[in-house]
Design a protein around this motif. Sequence first.
Motif, PDB file in Angstrom:
ATOM      1  N   MET A   1      -0.029  83.219 -46.876  1.00  0.00           N
ATOM      2  CA  MET A   1       0.797  82.543 -47.864  1.00  0.00           C
ATOM      3  C   MET A   1       1.032  83.492 -49.046  1.00  0.00           C
ATOM      4  O   MET A   1       0.107  84.089 -49.578  1.00  0.00           O
ATOM      5  CB  MET A   1       0.080  81.275 -48.332  1.00  0.00           C
ATOM      6  N   THR A   2       2.271  83.609 -49.452  1.00  0.00           N
ATOM      7  CA  THR A   2       2.579  84.474 -50.585  1.00  0.00           C
ATOM      8  C   THR A   2       2.387  83.712 -51.884  1.00  0.00           C
ATOM      9  O   THR A   2       2.499  82.484 -51.934  1.00  0.00           O
ATOM     10  CB  THR A   2       4.020  85.004 -50.508  1.00  0.00           C
ATOM     11  N   ALA A   3       2.111  84.451 -52.927  1.00  0.00           N
ATOM     12  CA  ALA A   3       1.876  83.844 -54.236  1.00  0.00           C
ATOM     13  C   ALA A   3       3.191  83.368 -54.842  1.00  0.00           C
ATOM     14  O   ALA A   3       4.235  83.996 -54.675  1.00  0.00           O
ATOM     15  CB  ALA A   3       1.212  84.853 -55.157  1.00  0.00           C
ATOM     16  N   PHE A   4       3.132  82.262 -55.528  1.00  0.00           N
ATOM     17  CA  PHE A   4       4.280  81.734 -56.266  1.00  0.00           C
ATOM     18  C   PHE A   4       4.497  82.624 -57.480  1.00  0.00           C
ATOM     19  O   PHE A   4       3.554  82.980 -58.182  1.00  0.00           O
ATOM     20  CB  PHE A   4       3.983  80.292 -56.711  1.00  0.00           C
ATOM     21  N   THR A   5       5.747  82.995 -57.733  1.00  0.00           N
ATOM     22  CA  THR A   5       6.057  83.901 -58.836  1.00  0.00           C
ATOM     23  C   THR A   5       7.034  83.267 -59.815  1.00  0.00           C
ATOM     24  O   THR A   5       7.660  82.232 -59.515  1.00  0.00           O
ATOM     25  CB  THR A   5       6.685  85.213 -58.319  1.00  0.00           C
ATOM     26  N   LEU A   6       7.194  83.920 -60.942  1.00  0.00           N
ATOM     27  CA  LEU A   6       8.203  83.471 -61.899  1.00  0.00           C
ATOM     28  C   LEU A   6       9.605  83.621 -61.314  1.00  0.00           C
ATOM     29  O   LEU A   6      10.501  82.847 -61.659  1.00  0.00           O
ATOM     30  CB  LEU A   6       8.075  84.238 -63.211  1.00  0.00           C
ATOM     31  N   HIS A   7       9.787  84.568 -60.416  1.00  0.00           N
ATOM     32  CA  HIS A   7      11.091  84.697 -59.745  1.00  0.00           C
ATOM     33  C   HIS A   7      11.350  83.488 -58.850  1.00  0.00           C
ATOM     34  O   HIS A   7      12.499  83.030 -58.748  1.00  0.00           O
ATOM     35  CB  HIS A   7      11.165  86.001 -58.953  1.00  0.00           C
ATOM     36  N   ASP A   8      10.296  82.957 -58.220  1.00  0.00           N
ATOM     37  CA  ASP A   8      10.444  81.729 -57.444  1.00  0.00           C
ATOM     38  C   ASP A   8      10.877  80.586 -58.351  1.00  0.00           C
ATOM     39  O   ASP A   8      11.781  79.816 -58.013  1.00  0.00           O
ATOM     40  CB  ASP A   8       9.136  81.361 -56.740  1.00  0.00           C
ATOM     41  N   LEU A   9      10.237  80.479 -59.500  1.00  0.00           N
ATOM     42  CA  LEU A   9      10.585  79.420 -60.448  1.00  0.00           C
ATOM     43  C   LEU A   9      12.006  79.603 -60.954  1.00  0.00           C
ATOM     44  O   LEU A   9      12.762  78.634 -61.076  1.00  0.00           O
ATOM     45  CB  LEU A   9       9.586  79.385 -61.608  1.00  0.00           C
ATOM     46  N   GLU A  10      12.391  80.835 -61.234  1.00  0.00           N
ATOM     47  CA  GLU A  10      13.766  81.106 -61.684  1.00  0.00           C
ATOM     48  C   GLU A  10      14.769  80.638 -60.625  1.00  0.00           C
ATOM     49  O   GLU A  10      15.803  80.040 -60.958  1.00  0.00           O
ATOM     50  CB  GLU A  10      13.926  82.594 -61.968  1.00  0.00           C
TER      51      GLU A  10
END
Length: 107
Positions: A1-10
């Motif tokens: 599982m990949t980490a959730f990032t601020l780019h994901d949130l964006e």
Amino acid sequence: MTAFTLHDLEAIIAARAGASAEASYTRKMLDKGAAHCAKKMGEEAIEVVLAGASEPRERVVAEAADLLYHLLVLLKARDVALTDVEAVLQTRTAQSGLDEKASRKDV
């Protein structure tokens, strides 16, 4: 599982910006304009400060998450990409913090 990032949130914020205000809090915020988004982000920043000063770690984490979300909504409202902010941070971290701060014209 990949980490959730601020780019994901964006990306989530961008997707929700396309929804109706009845279905999306993000769209509702954006419809009120950048000034409203900035005010809300400021309120969240104050909550982080207060939590950071004296509240339990879990509260600091929750308030920081709220702040990051509202910051990215404000950036969306102003048509600023997270990569634009990262580029500035990259140039700033190329030298010591003290040197970087001293080099700013607005300080």
